[in-house]
Motif scaffolding. Structure first.
Motif, PDB file in Angstrom:
ATOM      1  N   ILE A 279       4.057  -4.577   6.116  1.00  0.00           N
ATOM      2  CA  ILE A 279       5.503  -4.435   6.360  1.00  0.00           C
ATOM      3  C   ILE A 279       5.889  -2.957   6.294  1.00  0.00           C
ATOM      4  O   ILE A 279       6.666  -2.462   7.120  1.00  0.00           O
ATOM      5  CB  ILE A 279       6.311  -5.256   5.333  1.00  0.00           C
ATOM      6  N   LEU A 280       5.302  -2.261   5.324  1.00  0.00           N
ATOM      7  CA  LEU A 280       5.549  -0.820   5.202  1.00  0.00           C
ATOM      8  C   LEU A 280       5.248  -0.129   6.526  1.00  0.00           C
ATOM      9  O   LEU A 280       6.030   0.684   7.030  1.00  0.00           O
ATOM     10  CB  LEU A 280       4.653  -0.249   4.098  1.00  0.00           C
ATOM     11  N   TYR A 281       4.110  -0.460   7.094  1.00  0.00           N
ATOM     12  CA  TYR A 281       3.693   0.160   8.350  1.00  0.00           C
ATOM     13  C   TYR A 281       4.659  -0.180   9.476  1.00  0.00           C
ATOM     14  O   TYR A 281       5.070   0.686  10.251  1.00  0.00           O
ATOM     15  CB  TYR A 281       2.281  -0.310   8.704  1.00  0.00           C
ATOM     16  N   GLU A 282       5.046  -1.437   9.512  1.00  0.00           N
ATOM     17  CA  GLU A 282       5.898  -1.887  10.614  1.00  0.00           C
ATOM     18  C   GLU A 282       7.324  -1.343  10.509  1.00  0.00           C
ATOM     19  O   GLU A 282       8.073  -1.359  11.488  1.00  0.00           O
ATOM     20  CB  GLU A 282       5.898  -3.417  10.680  1.00  0.00           C
ATOM     21  N   MET A 283       7.701  -0.875   9.339  1.00  0.00           N
ATOM     22  CA  MET A 283       9.047  -0.314   9.177  1.00  0.00           C
ATOM     23  C   MET A 283       9.142   1.102   9.751  1.00  0.00           C
ATOM     24  O   MET A 283      10.226   1.689   9.782  1.00  0.00           O
ATOM     25  CB  MET A 283       9.465  -0.341   7.704  1.00  0.00           C
ATOM     26  N   GLY A 284       8.013   1.649  10.158  1.00  0.00           N
ATOM     27  CA  GLY A 284       8.052   2.937  10.849  1.00  0.00           C
ATOM     28  C   GLY A 284       7.641   4.113   9.991  1.00  0.00           C
ATOM     29  O   GLY A 284       7.547   4.005   8.767  1.00  0.00           O
ATOM     30  N   PRO A 285       7.404   5.265  10.654  1.00  0.00           N
ATOM     31  CA  PRO A 285       6.811   6.441   9.994  1.00  0.00           C
ATOM     32  C   PRO A 285       7.631   6.985   8.824  1.00  0.00           C
ATOM     33  O   PRO A 285       7.053   7.506   7.870  1.00  0.00           O
ATOM     34  CB  PRO A 285       6.689   7.479  11.122  1.00  0.00           C
ATOM     35  N   GLU A 286       8.959   6.881   8.897  1.00  0.00           N
ATOM     36  CA  GLU A 286       9.757   7.377   7.775  1.00  0.00           C
ATOM     37  C   GLU A 286       9.336   6.676   6.483  1.00  0.00           C
ATOM     38  O   GLU A 286       9.312   7.276   5.410  1.00  0.00           O
ATOM     39  CB  GLU A 286      11.249   7.152   8.049  1.00  0.00           C
ATOM     40  N   TYR A 287       8.984   5.417   6.612  1.00  0.00           N
ATOM     41  CA  TYR A 287       8.541   4.653   5.441  1.00  0.00           C
ATOM     42  C   TYR A 287       7.061   4.868   5.164  1.00  0.00           C
ATOM     43  O   TYR A 287       6.666   5.226   4.067  1.00  0.00           O
ATOM     44  CB  TYR A 287       8.863   3.162   5.628  1.00  0.00           C
ATOM     45  N   TYR A 288       6.206   4.645   6.206  1.00  0.00           N
ATOM     46  CA  TYR A 288       4.772   4.650   5.871  1.00  0.00           C
ATOM     47  C   TYR A 288       4.213   6.040   5.630  1.00  0.00           C
ATOM     48  O   TYR A 288       3.103   6.186   5.146  1.00  0.00           O
ATOM     49  CB  TYR A 288       3.944   3.822   6.865  1.00  0.00           C
ATOM     50  N   ASN A 289       4.985   7.069   5.964  1.00  0.00           N
ATOM     51  CA  ASN A 289       4.541   8.415   5.595  1.00  0.00           C
ATOM     52  C   ASN A 289       5.039   8.850   4.222  1.00  0.00           C
ATOM     53  O   ASN A 289       4.662   9.909   3.736  1.00  0.00           O
ATOM     54  CB  ASN A 289       5.013   9.439   6.631  1.00  0.00           C
ATOM     55  N   ASN A 290       5.901   8.062   3.639  1.00  0.00           N
ATOM     56  CA  ASN A 290       6.526   8.521   2.396  1.00  0.00           C
ATOM     57  C   ASN A 290       6.358   7.611   1.191  1.00  0.00           C
ATOM     58  O   ASN A 290       6.183   8.096   0.078  1.00  0.00           O
ATOM     59  CB  ASN A 290       8.018   8.761   2.632  1.00  0.00           C
ATOM     60  N   VAL A 291       6.457   6.308   1.415  1.00  0.00           N
ATOM     61  CA  VAL A 291       6.426   5.410   0.248  1.00  0.00           C
ATOM     62  C   VAL A 291       5.003   5.352  -0.319  1.00  0.00           C
ATOM     63  O   VAL A 291       4.043   5.108   0.409  1.00  0.00           O
ATOM     64  CB  VAL A 291       6.924   3.998   0.627  1.00  0.00           C
ATOM     65  N   GLU A 292       4.895   5.576  -1.616  1.00  0.00           N
ATOM     66  CA  GLU A 292       3.595   5.466  -2.281  1.00  0.00           C
ATOM     67  C   GLU A 292       3.375   4.013  -2.683  1.00  0.00           C
ATOM     68  O   GLU A 292       4.253   3.383  -3.285  1.00  0.00           O
ATOM     69  CB  GLU A 292       3.558   6.353  -3.520  1.00  0.00           C
ATOM     70  N   LEU A 293       2.194   3.519  -2.360  1.00  0.00           N
ATOM     71  CA  LEU A 293       1.915   2.095  -2.583  1.00  0.00           C
ATOM     72  C   LEU A 293       0.492   1.929  -3.094  1.00  0.00           C
ATOM     73  O   LEU A 293      -0.437   2.556  -2.592  1.00  0.00           O
ATOM     74  CB  LEU A 293       2.076   1.346  -1.251  1.00  0.00           C
ATOM     75  N   ALA A 294       0.336   1.071  -4.090  1.00  0.00           N
ATOM     76  CA  ALA A 294      -1.010   0.610  -4.451  1.00  0.00           C
ATOM     77  C   ALA A 294      -0.962  -0.907  -4.408  1.00  0.00           C
ATOM     78  O   ALA A 294      -0.037  -1.520  -4.964  1.00  0.00           O
ATOM     79  CB  ALA A 294      -1.400   1.086  -5.845  1.00  0.00           C
ATOM     80  N   SER A 295      -1.915  -1.518  -3.710  1.00  0.00           N
ATOM     81  CA  SER A 295      -1.947  -2.977  -3.682  1.00  0.00           C
ATOM     82  C   SER A 295      -3.316  -3.458  -4.153  1.00  0.00           C
ATOM     83  O   SER A 295      -4.313  -2.737  -4.057  1.00  0.00           O
ATOM     84  CB  SER A 295      -1.610  -3.512  -2.297  1.00  0.00           C
ATOM     85  N   PHE A 296      -3.338  -4.681  -4.684  1.00  0.00           N
ATOM     86  CA  PHE A 296      -4.503  -5.163  -5.429  1.00  0.00           C
ATOM     87  C   PHE A 296      -4.962  -6.522  -4.938  1.00  0.00           C
ATOM     88  O   PHE A 296      -4.141  -7.378  -4.592  1.00  0.00           O
ATOM     89  CB  PHE A 296      -4.159  -5.264  -6.917  1.00  0.00           C
ATOM     90  N   HIS A 297      -6.266  -6.702  -4.935  1.00  0.00           N
ATOM     91  CA  HIS A 297      -6.827  -8.008  -4.633  1.00  0.00           C
ATOM     92  C   HIS A 297      -8.011  -8.220  -5.585  1.00  0.00           C
ATOM     93  O   HIS A 297      -8.449  -7.294  -6.264  1.00  0.00           O
ATOM     94  CB  HIS A 297      -7.269  -8.060  -3.164  1.00  0.00           C
ATOM     95  N   SER A 298      -8.536  -9.435  -5.590  1.00  0.00           N
ATOM     96  CA  SER A 298      -9.499  -9.812  -6.621  1.00  0.00           C
ATOM     97  C   SER A 298     -10.391 -10.940  -6.127  1.00  0.00           C
ATOM     98  O   SER A 298     -10.012 -11.690  -5.211  1.00  0.00           O
ATOM     99  CB  SER A 298      -8.687 -10.268  -7.841  1.00  0.00           C
ATOM    100  N   THR A 299     -11.571 -11.082  -6.719  1.00  0.00           N
ATOM    101  CA  THR A 299     -12.420 -12.244  -6.412  1.00  0.00           C
ATOM    102  C   THR A 299     -12.014 -13.466  -7.227  1.00  0.00           C
ATOM    103  O   THR A 299     -12.545 -14.547  -7.017  1.00  0.00           O
ATOM    104  CB  THR A 299     -13.904 -11.961  -6.756  1.00  0.00           C
ATOM    105  N   SER A 300     -11.086 -13.283  -8.183  1.00  0.00           N
ATOM    106  CA  SER A 300     -10.864 -14.312  -9.208  1.00  0.00           C
ATOM    107  C   SER A 300     -10.009 -15.481  -8.753  1.00  0.00           C
ATOM    108  O   SER A 300     -10.075 -16.553  -9.351  1.00  0.00           O
ATOM    109  CB  SER A 300     -10.198 -13.688 -10.434  1.00  0.00           C
ATOM    110  N   LYS A 301      -9.169 -15.290  -7.746  1.00  0.00           N
ATOM    111  CA  LYS A 301      -8.194 -16.327  -7.389  1.00  0.00           C
ATOM    112  C   LYS A 301      -8.516 -16.862  -5.996  1.00  0.00           C
ATOM    113  O   LYS A 301      -9.660 -17.062  -5.674  1.00  0.00           O
ATOM    114  CB  LYS A 301      -6.782 -15.764  -7.519  1.00  0.00           C
ATOM    115  N   GLY A 302      -7.505 -17.068  -5.157  1.00  0.00           N
ATOM    116  CA  GLY A 302      -7.751 -17.549  -3.798  1.00  0.00           C
ATOM    117  C   GLY A 302      -8.482 -18.880  -3.802  1.00  0.00           C
ATOM    118  O   GLY A 302      -8.178 -19.772  -4.585  1.00  0.00           O
ATOM    119  N   TYR A 303      -9.459 -19.019  -2.910  1.00  0.00           N
ATOM    120  CA  TYR A 303     -10.260 -20.235  -2.807  1.00  0.00           C
ATOM    121  C   TYR A 303     -11.604 -20.071  -3.507  1.00  0.00           C
ATOM    122  O   TYR A 303     -12.343 -21.022  -3.706  1.00  0.00           O
ATOM    123  CB  TYR A 303     -10.494 -20.597  -1.333  1.00  0.00           C
ATOM    124  N   MET A 304     -11.944 -18.799  -3.889  1.00  0.00           N
ATOM    125  CA  MET A 304     -13.276 -18.575  -4.444  1.00  0.00           C
ATOM    126  C   MET A 304     -13.273 -18.704  -5.974  1.00  0.00           C
ATOM    127  O   MET A 304     -14.231 -19.202  -6.547  1.00  0.00           O
ATOM    128  CB  MET A 304     -13.847 -17.228  -3.983  1.00  0.00           C
TER     129      MET A 304
END
Lengths: 459, 459
Positions: free
Chosen positions: B255-280
């Motif tokens: 979504i950050l990317y799709e909101m355009g360069p003003e956003y994706y060039n500026n907003v700092e983001l860290a996102s997380f994923h894991s092997t622990s949940k989901g279907y595995m």
């Protein structure tokens, strides 16, 4: 300063594809990473972990029964019989029991309680956790942590991160890097003026220095800790790596016990072991354990709480640790192969320890103490004053300058002594003895040629 | 307060061998531990990890070629082709490349750079590391970290350990636990009076609340973070766990990317994923990754330094993560079985999500929002004032009192809402929907009977 040992080698590795260098291969003798240097895993350990990972293999005739027995036992200790479940933060019960039995056998019957065993994510996780709960206060009451110089830089990094005070005690290079209690006392007394020294860290066998402490020395240290009410932190991850004749590994736990109830009822001790070193060299599994003695119940509660935040240590690392403490025994199917593999690794390391010492001591301007244990040489190198000046002009520590030159000219990656600490005006580097014998010989010849040319250039 | 979810159940489990209880089995519905609740591992994932563990199996005809292909690729990324070697602190290169490709596929082509991917020891390791480098200052300038209430207690524990300020924003229970930007603004403005709010944590799908954020809501949050220069921390470990019709997982990155360069060039983001949940559900492997966007190079340097202290994430966890992001594709030998296993788990969870919501809403004095995603119900429970008084007399939070009674009388272990935070005067508990359907039905019936009796007793 925390030194990231793998970085410069990696950078040069990547560059090799492009720019022309006077060597064809980077030899990473900078980090105690046995498998990366070609050491083969212990078959039995990997068989058990594979069986735990994919239990269908329990029906396969190509796996030995003693490996299956251990895998079944580990899986029974796991929720849903799966390595994919969380375990208790302290680790799987039956593995902690195996660790306690191992310690009892190792220490000639001195009792070990599974409740005092914590499985960890490598030894470093345990060391950081213990330091974290022992460190408190601010201003002049900041906690002082005594560490050997030279040291393994995990200690200085953890101490600085926790905002504690690093209290250096110097190992005696003239005396095979022995630990002298008079030096401990000097360091402690000076430190009392500006902090509250509470912890005494020991690395035995030593990293990077490779000395193996005598029984007498350990007794002296324990007496000193008892007298000064210091928490003893014994990093014993190289307990299987003892090579020199007349040297023997003694655990702090065992000696503490043998010194009698006044000591073993009072001295607080945490000791550490790991899957990463020894003869197995399984660094990637991040397996380890710590044993704590006389930890105050309140502190123990804090420790459990702290460990629970990271949920549990990796379960395949716990399984690997189990095999280190519960290997095949005489009469079992896999015993002969296990012993052959284990002794092959350790005999080779012993050979390479002697070889390295001898070769270094033949180089003018290099002095190397005997590598009694662990897996590193830490030779002292003479750096001419012209080279020191040039290093200063580059804003580099002289030994860093030396190591960078060595890397650029030979492809051999070692770690400068300044990353570990050393007496002012002395210079060293740490080099692993993990490359295969033939490669190690070539490497040592190259260091020799480099050093002689370096002396000539900056004469 | 950091709640150790597994403890009370474990204690009662041990007691069961001795004292007589009105139930025969403790059902641990307190922790998202799928395999412990009987979920089977994904065959393909375990095959690849077993092949990496014991490469002799690469010659076995009983392993499929697509698994062998992946195992060979992972081993080629390991020093000495062994899982036992250290990897770079950031993780194995080829696995980070696979993670980046996965993110690009997931996000409909939005580019992902392997250099921005860090493999971690579960998601919690990454979250703690990022918080550590973002938190600084003291006094009124102490860092404020905005977290949802209810929250997953890793956040409150990390914030308190790092001596930062926890800034609560409340999810809207009346509106399916939606995140409302007006509430974010209220929380932020109030917090500015006493700290320096710098980080905004989002859990989507929610834990313990199970809501799935709409695209519009994510856009609003990103705009808010951009406006207020907040570092966004998106905990997306339940990205595969979306059940409700009309709900869909949107990553913050996309979504950050799709909101355009003003956003994706500026907003700092860290996102997380894991092997622990989901279907595995591979919690024990401690595998995970984080992707960081717009991290300042200096901060990135600090992050690498921090991560290097723990050497590297467990390598078998890295391998497991690789299979999560690089599963069999159509045309490959293992595809059919993989999809069958994956869909079986997810369809079952969807069924159980609906079943749980329906059953809870039939109980008088219980209200449960739809379980749109994740793997927990977080029903609101009415606790009569007589019970509240009795809880107070026992110095317990009323919902803790309720959960302890539930455990003692039924053997069902759930976590009180006070462990996650909730609006003053409201009470909840968190229960996983992981037990098998038949067991879950019995469990829900038991909760119902208990609740009705509880209401009667304290009427």
């Amino acid at each position: 300063m925390w030194f990231i040992p793998s970085s410069p080698g990696r950078r040069i590795s990547l560059e090799l594809t492009g720019i022309k260098k006077p060597f064809t291969e980077v030899i990473k003798a900078n980090i105690g990473d046995a498998h990366a240097m070609g050491q083969r895993p212990i078959t039995f350990l990997r068989q058990v972990v594979a069986l735990c990972t994919y239990p269908n293999l329990l029906d396969s005739p190509s796996f030995p029964e003693d490996a299956k027995k251990r895998a079944r036992r580990i899986l029974q200790g796991c929720g849903g019989n799966s390595l994919g479940s969380y375990t208790a933060s302290q680790g799987i019960n039956c593995i902690r029991e195996d660790v306690a039995s191992y310690i009892e056998r190792r220490d000639g019957g001195v009792p070990a309680d599974p409740d005092n065993i914590y499985l960890t994510t490598g030894a470093s996780d345990g060391i950081s956790a213990i330091l974290k709960i022992l460190i408190s206060g601010d201003g002049k009451s900041r906690t002082g942590v005594m560490i050997p110089i030279p040291q393994y830089p995990l200690y200085s990094a953890a101490i600085s991160e926790l905002d504690a005070i690093q209290v250096n005690y110097y190992l005696d290079e003239e005396n095979c890097w022995a630990l002298n209690v008079n030096e401990l006392r000097r360091a402690l007394n000076e430190a009392k003026a500006y902090c509250n020294p509470k912890v005494l860290c020991i690395i035995n066998p030593g990293n990077p220095t490779g000395q193996v402490q005598s029984r007498k020395c350990i007794e002296d240290v324990i007496h000193f800790a008892w007298e000064e009410k210091l928490f003893l932190l014994a990093d014993e991850v190289y307990q299987d790596n003892v090579y020199s004749e007349g040297c023997q590994f003694h655990s702090f736990k065992k000696i503490l016990y043998e010194m009698g109830p006044e000591y073993y009822n009072n001295v607080e001790l945490a000791s550490f072991h790991s899957t990463s070193k020894g003869y197995m060299g399984e660094c990637g599994y991040r397996g380890g354990y710590m044993e704590v003695i006389n930890l105050h119940p309140e502190i123990k509660g804090q420790l459990v709480k702290l460990l629970s935040v990271r949920l549990c240590p990796p379960v395949s690392g716990q399984a690997a640790m189990d095999i280190v403490v519960n290997p095949p025994v005489p009469g079992e199917e896999s015993y002969a192969q296990f012993i052959k593999e284990k002794e092959s690794v350790l005999n080779n390391l012993a050979k390479k320890a002697k070889l390295t010492e001898d070769m270094f001591n033949k180089i003018p301007g290099v002095h190397c103490n005997p590598l009694q244990g662990a897996m590193y040489a830490f030779p002292r190198i003479f750096i001419p004053s012209k080279a020191i000046e040039e290093a200063k002009a580059h804003k580099m520590a002289p030994d860093m300058f030396y190591c960078m030159k060595l890397l650029e000219e030979t492809g051999i990656c070692v770690v400068p002594g300044s990353g570990f600490g050393q007496r002012e005006g002395t210079y060293h580097f740490r080099m692993t003895i993990l490359p295969p014998v033939e490669k190690l010989k070539i490497l040592l010849e190259k260091v020799k040629d480099f050093h002689i040319k370096f002396l000539e250039k900056y004469a």
